[in-house]
Write a protein that holds these residues in place. Structure first.
Motif, PDB file in Angstrom:
ATOM      1  N   ARG A  29      38.226 -24.569  60.057  1.00  0.00           N
ATOM      2  CA  ARG A  29      38.269 -23.102  60.176  1.00  0.00           C
ATOM      3  C   ARG A  29      38.120 -22.699  61.641  1.00  0.00           C
ATOM      4  O   ARG A  29      38.830 -21.811  62.136  1.00  0.00           O
ATOM      5  CB  ARG A  29      37.159 -22.464  59.337  1.00  0.00           C
ATOM      6  N   GLU A  30      37.203 -23.345  62.363  1.00  0.00           N
ATOM      7  CA  GLU A  30      36.998 -23.044  63.777  1.00  0.00           C
ATOM      8  C   GLU A  30      38.213 -23.443  64.608  1.00  0.00           C
ATOM      9  O   GLU A  30      38.622 -22.732  65.532  1.00  0.00           O
ATOM     10  CB  GLU A  30      35.746 -23.760  64.282  1.00  0.00           C
ATOM     11  N   LEU A  31      38.803 -24.599  64.284  1.00  0.00           N
ATOM     12  CA  LEU A  31      39.991 -25.038  65.009  1.00  0.00           C
ATOM     13  C   LEU A  31      41.165 -24.101  64.763  1.00  0.00           C
ATOM     14  O   LEU A  31      41.973 -23.842  65.660  1.00  0.00           O
ATOM     15  CB  LEU A  31      40.351 -26.467  64.607  1.00  0.00           C
ATOM     16  N   ALA A  32      41.263 -23.583  63.532  1.00  0.00           N
ATOM     17  CA  ALA A  32      42.342 -22.636  63.222  1.00  0.00           C
ATOM     18  C   ALA A  32      42.203 -21.380  64.072  1.00  0.00           C
ATOM     19  O   ALA A  32      43.200 -20.830  64.565  1.00  0.00           O
ATOM     20  CB  ALA A  32      42.321 -22.285  61.740  1.00  0.00           C
ATOM     21  N   ALA A  82      36.074 -31.084  58.034  1.00  0.00           N
ATOM     22  CA  ALA A  82      35.162 -30.958  59.170  1.00  0.00           C
ATOM     23  C   ALA A  82      34.885 -32.311  59.809  1.00  0.00           C
ATOM     24  O   ALA A  82      35.051 -33.374  59.187  1.00  0.00           O
ATOM     25  CB  ALA A  82      33.843 -30.313  58.731  1.00  0.00           C
ATOM     26  N   LEU A  83      34.452 -32.235  61.066  1.00  0.00           N
ATOM     27  CA  LEU A  83      33.966 -33.400  61.800  1.00  0.00           C
ATOM     28  C   LEU A  83      32.452 -33.415  61.662  1.00  0.00           C
ATOM     29  O   LEU A  83      31.779 -32.457  62.061  1.00  0.00           O
ATOM     30  CB  LEU A  83      34.375 -33.301  63.275  1.00  0.00           C
ATOM     31  N   PHE A 128      44.122 -41.908  59.232  1.00  0.00           N
ATOM     32  CA  PHE A 128      45.185 -41.698  60.205  1.00  0.00           C
ATOM     33  C   PHE A 128      46.377 -40.991  59.551  1.00  0.00           C
ATOM     34  O   PHE A 128      46.665 -41.177  58.375  1.00  0.00           O
ATOM     35  CB  PHE A 128      45.642 -43.021  60.800  1.00  0.00           C
ATOM     36  N   ALA A 129      47.063 -40.189  60.352  1.00  0.00           N
ATOM     37  CA  ALA A 129      48.257 -39.434  59.944  1.00  0.00           C
ATOM     38  C   ALA A 129      47.939 -38.329  58.944  1.00  0.00           C
ATOM     39  O   ALA A 129      48.817 -37.843  58.254  1.00  0.00           O
ATOM     40  CB  ALA A 129      49.337 -40.356  59.373  1.00  0.00           C
ATOM     41  N   SER A 130      46.678 -37.912  58.864  1.00  0.00           N
ATOM     42  CA  SER A 130      46.258 -36.843  57.950  1.00  0.00           C
ATOM     43  C   SER A 130      45.987 -35.566  58.744  1.00  0.00           C
ATOM     44  O   SER A 130      45.969 -35.568  59.980  1.00  0.00           O
ATOM     45  CB  SER A 130      44.980 -37.246  57.210  1.00  0.00           C
ATOM     46  N   THR A 131      45.758 -34.461  58.039  1.00  0.00           N
ATOM     47  CA  THR A 131      45.352 -33.233  58.720  1.00  0.00           C
ATOM     48  C   THR A 131      44.024 -33.431  59.440  1.00  0.00           C
ATOM     49  O   THR A 131      43.803 -32.872  60.519  1.00  0.00           O
ATOM     50  CB  THR A 131      45.215 -32.062  57.725  1.00  0.00           C
ATOM     51  N   ALA A 132      43.133 -34.230  58.848  1.00  0.00           N
ATOM     52  CA  ALA A 132      41.841 -34.499  59.488  1.00  0.00           C
ATOM     53  C   ALA A 132      42.041 -35.235  60.812  1.00  0.00           C
ATOM     54  O   ALA A 132      41.348 -34.964  61.797  1.00  0.00           O
ATOM     55  CB  ALA A 132      40.952 -35.306  58.545  1.00  0.00           C
ATOM     56  N   ALA A 177      42.584 -32.780  68.046  1.00  0.00           N
ATOM     57  CA  ALA A 177      42.502 -31.460  68.668  1.00  0.00           C
ATOM     58  C   ALA A 177      41.080 -31.168  69.146  1.00  0.00           C
ATOM     59  O   ALA A 177      40.884 -30.620  70.241  1.00  0.00           O
ATOM     60  CB  ALA A 177      42.962 -30.392  67.683  1.00  0.00           C
ATOM     61  N   ALA A 178      40.095 -31.524  68.335  1.00  0.00           N
ATOM     62  CA  ALA A 178      38.698 -31.292  68.709  1.00  0.00           C
ATOM     63  C   ALA A 178      38.311 -32.122  69.926  1.00  0.00           C
ATOM     64  O   ALA A 178      37.598 -31.631  70.823  1.00  0.00           O
ATOM     65  CB  ALA A 178      37.785 -31.623  67.523  1.00  0.00           C
ATOM     66  N   LEU A 179      38.772 -33.367  69.978  1.00  0.00           N
ATOM     67  CA  LEU A 179      38.487 -34.210  71.142  1.00  0.00           C
ATOM     68  C   LEU A 179      39.115 -33.615  72.398  1.00  0.00           C
ATOM     69  O   LEU A 179      38.472 -33.522  73.452  1.00  0.00           O
ATOM     70  CB  LEU A 179      39.025 -35.629  70.911  1.00  0.00           C
TER      71      LEU A 179
END
Length: 342
Positions: free
Chosen positions: A208-211, A119-120, A143-147, A153-155
């Protein structure tokens, strides 16, 4: 010197700086060694390690477990030829399979699907109450992680580019230290560090929300091409143990929490809460068309990885996206569904 050659030449020395730690189990000099890279996010991989299932199932081999802090570090180890198996997120896998890395490994298992366990989070007192409020703020992620992928994506969803915020590349433990000093306003990270951040912060968005909005992220198990070609029977056995761990998470969550807790230094009660935040497939689901697929027929995970590659290219994280065929070829479907879905 070409970039790929430079990466290979420097990867071994970079490992010393990657924050990895070796599990010093007793090794038999007469046996060949299987090198397994793991991370401390809650997953069946830690259940396999804690119970010694690989050691039991493969008595003719030494099993060398090495801990890594992020998928980027796991990729570095594969580039250096230091790993046979590894656990890392879908975004670093997409990066690893794309140019310039072109890492010769294959996706052989789905450890989990990110839910509320990534999560953010905005720090209390930072003045950030929405993603739009991050403009101009210092935001940390590995950096370079799923996060990292999820943060970008969220930005983008909220009309912000990476240049609109001050992105800081920090590993989870370093994120926590910077958070406690007040050096950052927000962070995108994963469990168990995430729960520490939540004690003095609030979720802005979860994976979960991004998915649900079409940007899923996963934790995957990969195997080097060379090892899979030379030891397909070992890959089958490794998969069987990972599938066994998924069954434990579903059928005996208390035992799952106890095993994982022993590996990450938390209480079983805390880990039980963390397991509820992730999405853990059944073995049959892992070997379904939606995910890995069946022998000779790669599943939808190839398209998921290609989408991540496209997004990384759009964000200038890699030079260009790899074609779908690259990812279809990188799904290890040999023997599926087989033992994985028994």
């Amino acid at each position: 010197m070409k970039l790929k050659s430079l990466l290979v030449a420097t990867a071994a020395s970079a490992l010393a700086l990657a924050g990895c730690a070796v599990d010093n189990s007793e090794q038999d000099a007469e046996k060949p060694t299987i090198r397994v890279g793991y991370q401390t996010f809650p997953s069946g991989d830690l259940i396999v390690k804690n119970n010694g299932w690989l050691e039991e199932a493969l008595p003719d081999y030494n099993i060398k477990w090495t801990k890594f802090d992020s998928g980027a570090d796991v990729n570095t180890a594969f580039v250096a030829g230091e790993l046979d198996f590894g656990a890392l997120g879908s975004s670093p896998v997409a990066r690893g399979l794309s140019a310039p890395l072109n890492i010769p490994y294959k996706v052989a298992f789905v450890l989990d699907v990110a839910g509320d366990n990534e999560a953010l989070v905005a720090r209390d007192g930072s003045g950030v109450n929405s993603i739009a409020d991050l403009r101009g703020k210092r935001v940390a992620t590995p950096f370079a992680s799923t996060a990292h992928y999820s943060l970008l994506a969220a930005l983008a969803q909220n009309g912000l580019s990476p240049n609109d915020v001050q992105l800081i590349d920090l590993q989870p433990q370093a994120i926590l230290a910077a958070w406690e000093r007040g050096d950052i306003a927000a962070a995108y990270s994963w469990l168990p560090t995430l729960d520490d951040l939540r004690k003095t912060g609030k979720d802005l968005i979860t994976s979960r929300e991004l998915a649900a909005d079409g940007k899923p992220t996963l934790d995957l198990g990969v195997v080097s091409d060379k090892f899979a070609t030379e030891h397909p029977d070992v890959v089958d056995t490794w998969r069987e143990q990972e599938a066994r761990a998924l069954d434990v998470i579903k059928d005996d969550p208390d035992a799952a929490a106890k095993a994982i807790a022993a590996e990450i230094g938390l209480s079983p009660e805390d880990v039980a809460g963390q397991l509820k935040q992730g999405v853990y497939l059944t073995p049959a689901e892992v070997a379904s068309e939606q995910w890995l697929g069946s022998d000779g027929k790669p599943g939808n995970i190839a398209a998921n990885l290609q989408s991540a590659s496209e997004f990384l290219a759009e964000q200038k994280q890699i030079p260009e996206a790899a074609p779908l065929g690259t990812f279809e070829d990188a799904i290890y479907t040999k023997g599926l569904p087989g033992a994985i879905s028994k």
